[in-house]
Design an enzyme around this catalytic site. Structure first.
Site, mmCIF file in Angstrom:
data_model
loop_
_atom_site.group_PDB
_atom_site.id
_atom_site.type_symbol
_atom_site.label_atom_id
_atom_site.label_comp_id
_atom_site.label_asym_id
_atom_site.label_seq_id
_atom_site.Cartn_x
_atom_site.Cartn_y
_atom_site.Cartn_z
ATOM 1 N N SER A 15 29.714 17.505 23.754
ATOM 2 C CA SER A 15 30.096 18.836 23.253
ATOM 3 C C SER A 15 31.226 18.803 22.236
ATOM 4 O O SER A 15 32.040 19.722 22.182
ATOM 5 C CB SER A 15 30.507 19.782 24.390
ATOM 6 N N LEU A 16 31.308 17.750 21.436
ATOM 7 C CA LEU A 16 32.372 17.697 20.435
ATOM 8 C C LEU A 16 31.964 18.404 19.149
ATOM 9 O O LEU A 16 32.795 18.613 18.269
ATOM 10 C CB LEU A 16 32.714 16.238 20.105
ATOM 11 N N GLU A 151 20.758 6.245 28.280
ATOM 12 C CA GLU A 151 19.625 6.846 27.559
ATOM 13 C C GLU A 151 19.672 6.632 26.052
ATOM 14 O O GLU A 151 18.637 6.580 25.405
ATOM 15 C CB GLU A 151 19.554 8.362 27.794
ATOM 16 N N GLY A 355 13.522 36.683 26.813
ATOM 17 C CA GLY A 355 13.592 36.013 28.112
ATOM 18 C C GLY A 355 12.233 35.902 28.776
ATOM 19 O O GLY A 355 11.210 36.304 28.223
ATOM 20 N N CYS A 382 11.758 40.281 21.305
ATOM 21 C CA CYS A 382 10.708 39.641 22.107
ATOM 22 C C CYS A 382 10.599 40.327 23.474
ATOM 23 O O CYS A 382 10.127 41.453 23.530
ATOM 24 C CB CYS A 382 10.942 38.139 22.182
ATOM 25 N N GLN A 386 9.340 44.129 24.426
ATOM 26 C CA GLN A 386 8.335 44.434 25.453
ATOM 27 C C GLN A 386 8.922 45.426 26.466
ATOM 28 O O GLN A 386 8.229 46.339 26.937
ATOM 29 C CB GLN A 386 7.877 43.139 26.131
ATOM 30 N N HIS A 508 11.170 36.692 16.645
ATOM 31 C CA HIS A 508 12.606 36.395 16.810
ATOM 32 C C HIS A 508 13.281 36.342 15.442
ATOM 33 O O HIS A 508 13.334 35.255 14.834
ATOM 34 C CB HIS A 508 12.787 35.036 17.488
ATOM 35 N N GLU A 510 16.253 36.244 14.805
ATOM 36 C CA GLU A 510 17.490 35.433 14.860
ATOM 37 C C GLU A 510 17.269 33.986 14.423
ATOM 38 O O GLU A 510 18.230 33.290 14.104
ATOM 39 C CB GLU A 510 18.096 35.476 16.268
#
Ligand code: GLN
Length: 536
Positions: A15-16, A151, A355, A382, A386, A508, A510
């Site tokens: 998370s840098l 990994e 969602g 979305c 609905q 979407h 965004e």
């Protein structure tokens, strides 16, 4: 010119902001007139993040060509206006799948298939293939995870080999963390030294180090890092926490990151970068003094990365409307008809989030009803769109049990229903309606005025759709279908024209809002919210 390859790795902690650094560097190189793309390798075994819960991995971003990707691709596009594709997002799962498919076809007949060289060759192929298109001067490849993770080992081995093969055409940029110890009142560079040692032990010598820190790092400390890590002192760059991620390209340019990259890769400095459009945005971001308060109603609010593209699109739009954004995350599970007034009444506009599944739906319906009855700007995206349809069916058309068949398969009024094309699909991965499709806009609609054109293309990620069987019923009661797919007639937009701004999109928007090109529908929504705040 021959393509140059920049490999971005991270150390010490996750998370840098490797994605922000990669995006910033891409922005700087683009501003100098180079052709650039960014690619992300994620070390997990899923084929793509589409099947991951947003709590695990934040938002799932969708490309034009319908691939579900890591949210960093959203940053890449927002910073650069590059349209990414499935070639820009690769997971360990995809690499293994490709190798195992080849094995079954017999491509390796007689040979043992191994991580080295077969997996590493497949990784290299995915990097070099982008270069071989001839479309790019620079390819920035971000390796997900942290150096030392089991990994990411094959990816780093591939980087080591490519650095050797490509020589000066390849560059390694390593991002680390310099913590501040409050009790000792000191910044500490030891974790950085260890991280670089680890990278060196794999055989990769970083060319540039970027040190992320909460506080400015004194010059003498950077020199110490340079000395310990075999990096020249001007190639030790600091990345101090900024008030906005959009300041990072400027911060990197001030320390000559782009110049260094050109020098190290023996690339001519063809142009001085042109930052004028970007700086105009930053100037607005800094000087806006009025605030617009938008609520985002969704169920993943504990992890704000789950709605990254929406929050960034709102920032773009608010900034271009000369306002600061105050974004209030509202947990849809806690909203009901009794507390909705108290929860929403201070807001200038409400976004109903996308969602899946039943959890939090009732709260979304309460929020929509309240916005509709009080004429507060409301934007459903979305699942949010609905829910607008379901709410209207229940409370205006009197179909009290209307629902989406996603929530209630036996509803008597399936105003939202599974798309016909989805009904025989059983696999969950990559099988939704994904990617960019055309949408025809109705003349005079809010959407048509916002986009200023009759046909748009926006990106999708859904299995359910507005049930056209009910269309005339809705339209005669005022809820208009103002956008539809020209080929299939699938409803893409609903609007309530008698209200100030009440729009839901099946797509979407965004996923297509960038710093230099904010999304027109977000702009239209934000203008309505600002207007509403002025006249409240
Ligand atoms: N769950 C809904 C569908 O599949 C909406 C999806 C979404 O909001 N992205 O159609």
């Amino acid at each position: 010119m021959d393509t140059r390859y920049i490999f971005v790795t991270g150390g010490v902690v996750s998370s840098l902001g490797k994605g922000i650094i990669s995006s910033s560097l891409a922005r700087l190189l683009l501003s100098r007139g180079f052709r650039v793309t960014i690619q992300k390798f994620d070390p997990y075994l899923n084929i793509d993040p589409g099947t991951l819960n947003p709590y695990e991995h934040g938002e799932c971003y969708v490309t034009d060509d319908g691939f579900e990707t890591d949210l960093d691709l959203g940053h890449y596009e927002r910073f650069t206006d590059i349209i990414t594709t499935r070639a820009n997002s690769i997971t360990t799962g995809r690499i293994y799948q490709a190798v195992i498919d080849k094995e079954r076809k017999g491509d390796y007949l007689g040979k043992t298939v191994q991580i080295i060289p077969n997996i590493t060759d497949e990784i290299k192929r995915n990097i070099v293939n982008l270069g071989e298109t001839g479309d790019f001067d620079f390819i920035i490849t971000e390796i997900g995870g942290t150096v030392g993770d089991i990994e990411s080992t094959p990816f780093l081995e591939a980087v080591r080999q490519l650095k050797w093969e490509l020589d000066k055409r390849a560059l390694s940029l390593h991002l680390t963390y310099v913590p501040y110890l409050k009790a000792a009142k000191e910044l500490k560079t030891k974790p950085t030294q260890h991280s670089v040692k680890q990278l060196q032990s794999i055989g990769i010598q970083p060319d540039i180090l970027i040190l992320r820190s909460e506080l400015p790092i004194p010059q003498h400390m950077r020199e110490k890092v340079a000395q310990f890590c075999n990096v020249s002192s001007e190639a030790v760059i600091q990345s101090v926490d900024a008030s906005s991620i959009y300041h990072v390209p400027g911060m990197m340019h001030e320390q000559n990151l782009d110049g260094l990259v050109l020098d190290i890769t023996r690339t001519d400095h063809i142009n001085e970068p042109d930052h004028s459009a970007w700086n105009l945005f930053l100037q607005k971001l800094e000087t806006a003094h009025r605030t617009v308060r938008i609520g985002l109603v969704g169920k993943y609010v504990q992890l704000q990365d789950a709605y990254k593209s929406i929050s960034e699109s709102l920032i773009h739009a608010a900034t271009y409307c000369d306002h600061k954004l105050d974004l209030v995350y509202i947990n849809s599970e806690n909203v009901n008809d009794d507390n909705v007034e108290k929860t929403l009444s201070e807001l200038d506009g409400v976004v109903i989030a996308p969602g899946f599944g039943n959890r939090g739906i009732d709260g979304k319906l309460s929020a929509i009803k309240w916005c509709r009855e009080n004429d507060v700007p409301a934007f459903g995206i979305c699942l949010g769109m609905q829910c607008m349809v379901i709410e209207y069916a229940r409370n205006v058309l009197g179909m009290t049990e209307a629902n989406s068949t996603e929530m209630d398969p036996s509803t008597p009024n399936n105003v939202i229903d599974m798309m016909e094309s989805q009904k025989n699909i059983t696999d969950k991965g990559g099988t939704m309606r994904l990617g960019a499709y055309s949408c025809r806009l109705a003349d005079g609609s809010v959407a048509q005025k916002a986009y200023g054109t009759g046909i748009i293309r926006e990106r999708h990620r859904h299995r359910y759709e507005f049930n056209n069987k009910y269309r005339s019923l809705f339209e005669s009661a005022g809820l208009m279908c103002t956008g539809e797919n020209p080929e299939t007639g699938l409803v893409e937009i609903v609007e309530l024209p008698r209200l100030k701004w009440f729009v839901g999109t099946q797509y979407h928007p965004e996923y297509r809002s960038t710093v230099l090109h904010p999304n027109p529908l977000f702009m239209s929504f934000m203008k309505a919210a600002v207007e509403y705040s002025n006249h409240k």
